[in-house]
Write a protein that holds these residues in place. Structure first.
Motif, short mmCIF file in Angstrom:
data_model
loop_
_atom_site.label_atom_id
_atom_site.label_comp_id
_atom_site.label_asym_id
_atom_site.label_seq_id
_atom_site.Cartn_x
_atom_site.Cartn_y
_atom_site.Cartn_z
N PRO A 1 -18.54 -34.35 14.92
CA PRO A 1 -18.78 -33.14 15.71
C PRO A 1 -17.87 -33.03 16.93
CG PRO A 1 -20.86 -34.15 15.08
CD PRO A 1 -19.78 -35.12 14.71
N GLU A 2 -17.55 -34.17 17.56
CA GLU A 2 -16.71 -34.13 18.76
C GLU A 2 -15.33 -33.56 18.44
OE1 GLU A 2 -19.60 -37.59 19.01
OE2 GLU A 2 -18.17 -36.80 17.54
N VAL A 3 -14.79 -33.98 17.31
CA VAL A 3 -13.47 -33.49 16.91
C VAL A 3 -13.55 -32.01 16.51
CG1 VAL A 3 -11.48 -33.84 15.40
CG2 VAL A 3 -12.85 -35.80 16.11
N GLU A 4 -14.62 -31.66 15.81
CA GLU A 4 -14.76 -30.28 15.37
C GLU A 4 -14.89 -29.32 16.55
OE1 GLU A 4 -17.60 -29.69 12.30
OE2 GLU A 4 -16.52 -30.98 10.88
N SER A 5 -15.51 -29.79 17.62
CA SER A 5 -15.61 -28.96 18.83
C SER A 5 -14.22 -28.68 19.41
CB SER A 5 -16.49 -29.68 19.87
OG SER A 5 -16.54 -28.93 21.07
N LEU A 6 -13.38 -29.70 19.43
CA LEU A 6 -12.01 -29.52 19.91
C LEU A 6 -11.22 -28.61 18.98
CD1 LEU A 6 -11.21 -33.20 20.98
CD2 LEU A 6 -11.31 -31.22 22.51
N LEU A 7 -11.44 -28.76 17.67
CA LEU A 7 -10.75 -27.91 16.70
C LEU A 7 -11.19 -26.45 16.84
CD1 LEU A 7 -10.66 -30.06 13.44
CD2 LEU A 7 -8.68 -29.09 14.64
N ALA A 8 -12.47 -26.24 17.16
CA ALA A 8 -12.95 -24.88 17.37
C ALA A 8 -12.23 -24.24 18.54
CB ALA A 8 -14.46 -24.89 17.61
N SER A 9 -12.05 -25.00 19.62
CA SER A 9 -11.33 -24.49 20.79
C SER A 9 -9.87 -24.22 20.45
CB SER A 9 -11.42 -25.51 21.93
OG SER A 9 -10.67 -25.08 23.05
N LEU B 1 -5.99 -35.79 18.54
CA LEU B 1 -5.42 -37.01 17.97
C LEU B 1 -6.06 -38.25 18.57
CD1 LEU B 1 -1.62 -36.07 17.74
CD2 LEU B 1 -3.33 -36.08 15.92
N HIS B 2 -6.31 -38.21 19.88
CA HIS B 2 -6.97 -39.35 20.54
C HIS B 2 -8.39 -39.51 20.02
CE1 HIS B 2 -8.20 -42.16 23.67
NE2 HIS B 2 -9.25 -41.38 23.88
N GLU B 3 -9.12 -38.40 19.89
CA GLU B 3 -10.50 -38.46 19.44
C GLU B 3 -10.58 -38.88 17.97
OE1 GLU B 3 -14.40 -38.61 20.06
OE2 GLU B 3 -12.97 -38.03 21.63
N VAL B 4 -9.63 -38.41 17.17
CA VAL B 4 -9.58 -38.81 15.75
C VAL B 4 -9.44 -40.32 15.63
CG1 VAL B 4 -8.04 -38.82 13.76
CG2 VAL B 4 -8.79 -36.64 14.72
N TYR B 5 -8.55 -40.88 16.42
CA TYR B 5 -8.34 -42.34 16.40
C TYR B 5 -9.62 -43.06 16.84
CZ TYR B 5 -6.49 -46.94 17.59
OH TYR B 5 -6.28 -48.30 17.68
N THR B 6 -10.24 -42.57 17.90
CA THR B 6 -11.46 -43.20 18.42
C THR B 6 -12.58 -43.17 17.39
OG1 THR B 6 -10.88 -42.55 20.68
CG2 THR B 6 -13.19 -43.11 20.26
N GLN B 7 -12.77 -42.00 16.75
CA GLN B 7 -13.84 -41.86 15.76
C GLN B 7 -13.60 -42.74 14.54
OE1 GLN B 7 -16.68 -39.97 15.87
NE2 GLN B 7 -16.23 -39.43 17.99
N ALA B 8 -12.35 -42.80 14.09
CA ALA B 8 -12.03 -43.62 12.92
C ALA B 8 -12.25 -45.10 13.20
CB ALA B 8 -10.58 -43.37 12.50
N MET C 1 -8.85 -37.52 8.89
CA MET C 1 -7.48 -37.30 8.39
C MET C 1 -7.22 -35.81 8.19
SD MET C 1 -7.08 -40.45 5.66
CE MET C 1 -5.58 -39.77 4.95
N LYS C 2 -8.22 -35.10 7.65
CA LYS C 2 -8.09 -33.65 7.47
C LYS C 2 -8.10 -32.93 8.82
CE LYS C 2 -7.37 -32.87 3.20
NZ LYS C 2 -6.11 -32.24 2.76
N TYR C 3 -8.86 -33.46 9.78
CA TYR C 3 -8.86 -32.84 11.11
C TYR C 3 -7.44 -32.85 11.69
CZ TYR C 3 -13.97 -33.45 11.13
OH TYR C 3 -15.31 -33.40 10.84
N SER C 4 -6.76 -33.96 11.53
CA SER C 4 -5.39 -34.05 12.04
C SER C 4 -4.49 -33.03 11.35
CB SER C 4 -4.83 -35.46 11.84
OG SER C 4 -5.59 -36.42 12.53
N ALA C 5 -4.70 -32.88 10.04
CA ALA C 5 -3.89 -31.93 9.27
C ALA C 5 -4.17 -30.49 9.71
CB ALA C 5 -4.17 -32.09 7.78
N VAL C 6 -5.44 -30.18 9.95
CA VAL C 6 -5.80 -28.82 10.40
C VAL C 6 -5.19 -28.54 11.77
CG1 VAL C 6 -7.72 -27.37 11.15
CG2 VAL C 6 -7.88 -28.64 9.01
N ALA C 7 -5.27 -29.52 12.67
CA ALA C 7 -4.66 -29.35 13.99
C ALA C 7 -3.16 -29.09 13.86
CB ALA C 7 -4.92 -30.58 14.85
#
Length: 224
Positions: free
Chosen positions: A114-122, A164-171, A182-188
């Motif tokens: 959810p944390e990454v998705e919130s950033l992606l929404a913004s 990218l920082h949050e993706v690394y932290t979550q993984a 991985m898909k979040y990074s691609a969408v960004a």
């Protein structure tokens, strides 16, 4: 002959604006589908992608036809060339919206962050905004508004760094979310590319108004 050219130029101009609005709506729907986990909406975007491609082909053909038939010069030529080049940027932006739709389908059912998705929404909201402003700048033939697109682009780059920082932290914290992040990074990355294409459109608007060929990002960096 002049009146015929003006009529066809208006038709070309309106066609480009309509394509821009279509791309703007498609980007907005792709972002919403991803954030809302809406596979049906995502599939609709994929199924309707040909509409943007068809518009590109029509406008390119019309532009070449007008150049060959009327041999326009100065401002008239710049407007036709601007549309001829900018339709490719709009079509590619549409391709990246389609990529986001594919990611929506892929991620559905995966563990999510959810944390990454919130950033992606913004980031998605900002990307939708830069598309809208690029099209409005073209409609108004406003070269200053075109130059101002770089400010939104810079905001997007900052949000992408946070993602990218949050993706690394979550993984690192939960291996179950690796496929999703991985898909979040691609969408960004897709969102960034859409913004880049709008900067290209902005550069073409500046060319249309001033006759100058500029690189807006380089100009912005030199001012910082």
């Amino acid at each position: 002959m002049r009146r015929l050219f003006d009529d066809e130029l208006d038709e070309l101009d309106n066609g480009f604006t309509e394509m821009g609005v279509l791309v703007s709506h498609t980007v907005q729907k792709a972002v919403a589908a991803f954030i809302n986990h809406d596979r049906e909406a995502a599939q609709q975007i994929i199924d309707e992608d040909h509409q943007i491609n068809d518009r590109e082909i029509e406008l390119e053909a019309k532009s070449f036809e007008m150049i060959a038939l009327y041999q326009p010069v100065t401002t008239d030529l710049r407007e036709v060339v601007t549309i001829l080049k900018a339709v490719s940027d709009l079509e590619r932006a549409g391709d990246h919206a389609r990529n986001i739709a594919h990611a929506t389908i892929y991620v559905k059912g995966q563990h999510r962050a959810p944390e990454v998705e919130s950033l992606l929404a913004s980031m998605g909201e900002q990307t939708t905004e830069i598309v809208k402003q690029a099209i409005q700048a073209y409609v108004n033939k406003d070269d200053q508004a075109a130059r101002d697109l770089v400010t939104i682009n810079n905001h997007l780059a900052t949000i992408n760094d946070h993602i990218l920082h949050e993706v690394y932290t979550q993984a690192q914290a939960d291996s179950n979310v690796i496929l999703a992040v991985m898909k979040y990074s691609a969408v960004a990355a897709d969102l960034l590319r859409i913004a880049d294409y709008m900067i290209n459109v902005g550069e073409l608007i500046v060319y249309l108004k001033t006759g100058q060929i500029v690189e807006l990002k380089l100009m912005n960096n030199s001012e910082d």
